[in-house]
Design a protein around this motif. Structure first.
Motif, short mmCIF file in Angstrom:
data_model
loop_
_atom_site.label_atom_id
_atom_site.label_comp_id
_atom_site.label_asym_id
_atom_site.label_seq_id
_atom_site.Cartn_x
_atom_site.Cartn_y
_atom_site.Cartn_z
N LEU A 64 -33.87 -6.54 -22.76
CA LEU A 64 -32.63 -6.85 -22.07
C LEU A 64 -31.93 -5.61 -21.54
O LEU A 64 -30.81 -5.70 -21.04
CB LEU A 64 -31.70 -7.62 -23.00
CG LEU A 64 -32.13 -9.06 -23.31
CD1 LEU A 64 -31.32 -9.63 -24.47
CD2 LEU A 64 -32.00 -9.96 -22.09
N PRO A 66 -32.35 -3.90 -18.82
CA PRO A 66 -31.91 -3.97 -17.42
C PRO A 66 -30.56 -4.67 -17.25
O PRO A 66 -29.89 -4.46 -16.25
CB PRO A 66 -33.03 -4.77 -16.75
CG PRO A 66 -34.22 -4.52 -17.59
CD PRO A 66 -33.71 -4.46 -18.99
N LEU A 67 -30.17 -5.49 -18.22
CA LEU A 67 -28.90 -6.21 -18.12
C LEU A 67 -27.75 -5.41 -18.72
O LEU A 67 -26.70 -5.25 -18.11
CB LEU A 67 -29.01 -7.56 -18.83
CG LEU A 67 -27.74 -8.42 -18.90
CD1 LEU A 67 -27.26 -8.78 -17.50
CD2 LEU A 67 -28.01 -9.69 -19.71
N CYS A 96 -40.85 -13.79 -17.45
CA CYS A 96 -39.54 -13.98 -18.06
C CYS A 96 -39.55 -13.22 -19.39
O CYS A 96 -40.23 -13.63 -20.33
CB CYS A 96 -39.25 -15.47 -18.27
SG CYS A 96 -37.69 -15.79 -19.12
N ASP A 97 -38.83 -12.12 -19.47
CA ASP A 97 -38.90 -11.24 -20.64
C ASP A 97 -38.05 -11.73 -21.80
O ASP A 97 -38.54 -11.87 -22.92
CB ASP A 97 -38.44 -9.83 -20.25
CG ASP A 97 -39.43 -9.15 -19.32
OD1 ASP A 97 -40.64 -9.31 -19.53
OD2 ASP A 97 -38.99 -8.48 -18.37
N VAL A 109 -33.65 -12.00 -18.13
CA VAL A 109 -34.24 -10.81 -17.51
C VAL A 109 -35.70 -11.08 -17.18
O VAL A 109 -36.47 -11.57 -18.02
CB VAL A 109 -34.12 -9.60 -18.45
CG1 VAL A 109 -34.88 -8.40 -17.89
CG2 VAL A 109 -32.66 -9.23 -18.66
N TYR A 110 -36.09 -10.76 -15.94
CA TYR A 110 -37.46 -10.94 -15.46
C TYR A 110 -38.05 -9.59 -15.04
O TYR A 110 -37.32 -8.71 -14.59
CB TYR A 110 -37.51 -11.87 -14.25
CG TYR A 110 -36.96 -13.26 -14.48
CD1 TYR A 110 -37.79 -14.31 -14.86
CD2 TYR A 110 -35.60 -13.52 -14.29
CE1 TYR A 110 -37.30 -15.58 -15.06
CE2 TYR A 110 -35.10 -14.79 -14.49
CZ TYR A 110 -35.94 -15.82 -14.87
OH TYR A 110 -35.44 -17.08 -15.07
N THR A 111 -39.37 -9.48 -15.17
CA THR A 111 -40.09 -8.32 -14.66
C THR A 111 -41.07 -8.77 -13.58
O THR A 111 -41.87 -9.69 -13.80
CB THR A 111 -40.88 -7.60 -15.77
OG1 THR A 111 -39.97 -7.13 -16.77
CG2 THR A 111 -41.64 -6.41 -15.21
N LYS A 143 -31.02 -7.24 -8.74
CA LYS A 143 -32.25 -6.45 -8.88
C LYS A 143 -31.94 -5.10 -9.50
O LYS A 143 -30.94 -4.47 -9.18
CB LYS A 143 -32.90 -6.28 -7.51
CG LYS A 143 -34.21 -5.51 -7.53
CD LYS A 143 -34.81 -5.46 -6.13
CE LYS A 143 -33.90 -4.76 -5.15
NZ LYS A 143 -34.51 -4.62 -3.82
N TYR A 154 -37.18 -5.12 -11.98
CA TYR A 154 -36.51 -5.98 -12.94
C TYR A 154 -35.44 -6.78 -12.22
O TYR A 154 -34.69 -6.26 -11.40
CB TYR A 154 -35.89 -5.15 -14.07
CG TYR A 154 -36.90 -4.39 -14.87
CD1 TYR A 154 -37.48 -4.94 -16.01
CD2 TYR A 154 -37.30 -3.11 -14.49
CE1 TYR A 154 -38.42 -4.24 -16.75
CE2 TYR A 154 -38.24 -2.41 -15.22
CZ TYR A 154 -38.80 -2.97 -16.34
OH TYR A 154 -39.73 -2.28 -17.06
N VAL A 156 -32.30 -9.74 -12.88
CA VAL A 156 -31.42 -10.39 -13.85
C VAL A 156 -30.84 -11.63 -13.22
O VAL A 156 -30.22 -11.57 -12.14
CB VAL A 156 -30.28 -9.45 -14.30
CG1 VAL A 156 -29.34 -10.20 -15.24
CG2 VAL A 156 -30.83 -8.21 -14.98
#
Length: 320
Positions: A64, A66-67, A96-97, A109-111, A143, A154, A156
């Motif tokens: 998380l 990146p958030l 989907c992380d 959060v996605y990669t 992004k 990444y 969000v």
């Protein structure tokens, strides 16, 4: 714990146990079922302990990052849950992380990674994306770029809802990975789609704040009656009644409904990442007003002294 770990754990069951389970007889049957019950109990305890360990070793806060960056990792690890669901199309994989949220807000959060390991071109974004979450009052997709690995991006996704969302099975769809130039022209890199399904599972630490001062007036003179306030380490939700709203179609939602957190050290945190929605009733001079905010950084509720809503202070008391 991954699929390989599960198979390994099952593979460690002795063959003689399986062989003896075929023998007939009342005494043997009871013994075998007892032993299988013990094995099952130990197995599920092992799975539970492994999943708990994964969620408390810092892996969730890393996912998380990146958030929230690396701030408040203890809160993030306690509430967030890893997901690890992926979809691949046209040489790109979307994963989907992890997910975090409360009763009304969700952040995911996605990669995005390039399968051949080459750098992803600058300016990439999704032309289409849809969060299939019923009751959504608003959603956004931002992004985040990391210089350490140019083959990954990444994203969000934040969703703010009018109704509780935790525990719901949801589906998200992304399509049209493209680059947009300064003139607004788009170059398609990959069509997709990338479709993911998962459960909105995370730890909800929402508390209800007592409403002592109900009638408030915002900076623009609009009047409200506060009905419910829900607060969590990651967000805030307010239910209110709006008297004599400016526009019966809801197109002129006021920007003067200001909310901030007053911390015990005297610091004031103004909330800026929020969503507002209304429901107008035919023939009525009032409207249901919902305000939902997702904090930029998780907040320890023990450090919050009060909420300040349109200048009115609502003390926050957290019972132990």
């Amino acid at each position: 714990m991954n699929r390989k770990d599960l198979y390994t754990a099952l593979g460690e069951v002795d063959d003689d146990i399986l062989e003896r389970s075929e023998h007939k007889g009342k005494k043997t049957s009871k013994s075998i079922w007892f032993r299988w019950g013990a094995i099952a109990a130990c197995f599920f305890l092992f799975v539970s302990m492994t999943l708990t360990a994964e969620a408390t070793t810092g892996a969730v806060s890393n996912l998380l990052a990146p958030l929230f960056g690396t701030t408040q990792t203890e809160i993030v690890d306690n509430i967030g849950i890893p997901v690890g669901v992926s979809a691949s199309a046209d040489g790109y994989t979307l994963t989907c992380d992890a997910i975090i949220g409360d009763r009304y807000s969700v952040a995911i959060v996605y990669t995005l990674s390039r399968d051949d390991g080459q750098p992803i071109p600058e300016g990439v974004n999704f032309g289409n994306w849809t969060p299939d979450i019923r009751g959504s009052g608003g959603a956004y997709l931002s992004k985040v770029t990391y210089e350490d690995d140019p083959s990954k991006l990444y994203f969000v996704m934040g969703v703010k809802n009018r109704a509780p969302v935790i525990g719901r099975l949801t589906a998200v769809s992304f399509a049209k990975l493209e680059i947009q130039d300064e003139d607004g022209n788009c170059t398609l890199l990959a069509n997709g789609p990338w479709e993911l399904k998962f459960t909105l599972r995370y730890k909800d630490e929402t508390v209800k704040v007592p409403v002592t001062k109900r009638e408030i007036t915002d900076a623009g003179g609009e009047q409200y009656r506060i009905k419910n306030i829900f607060l969590s380490p990651v967000g805030l939700h307010i239910d209110a009644r709006w008297y004599n709203p400016k526009s019966i179609d809801g197109s002129l939602l006021t920007d003067d409904f200001l909310v901030s957190l007053l911390l015990k050290d005297g610091t004031t945190l103004a909330l800026e990442n929020y969503n507002k929605s209304t429901i107008f009733k035919a023939g009525s001079k009032t409207a249901d007003y919902d305000y939902t905010a997702l904090f930029d950084v998780p907040v320890d509720l023990d450090t919050v002294q009060a909420l300040i809503i349109c200048g009115c202070e609502y003390p926050v008391t957290i019972s132990s």
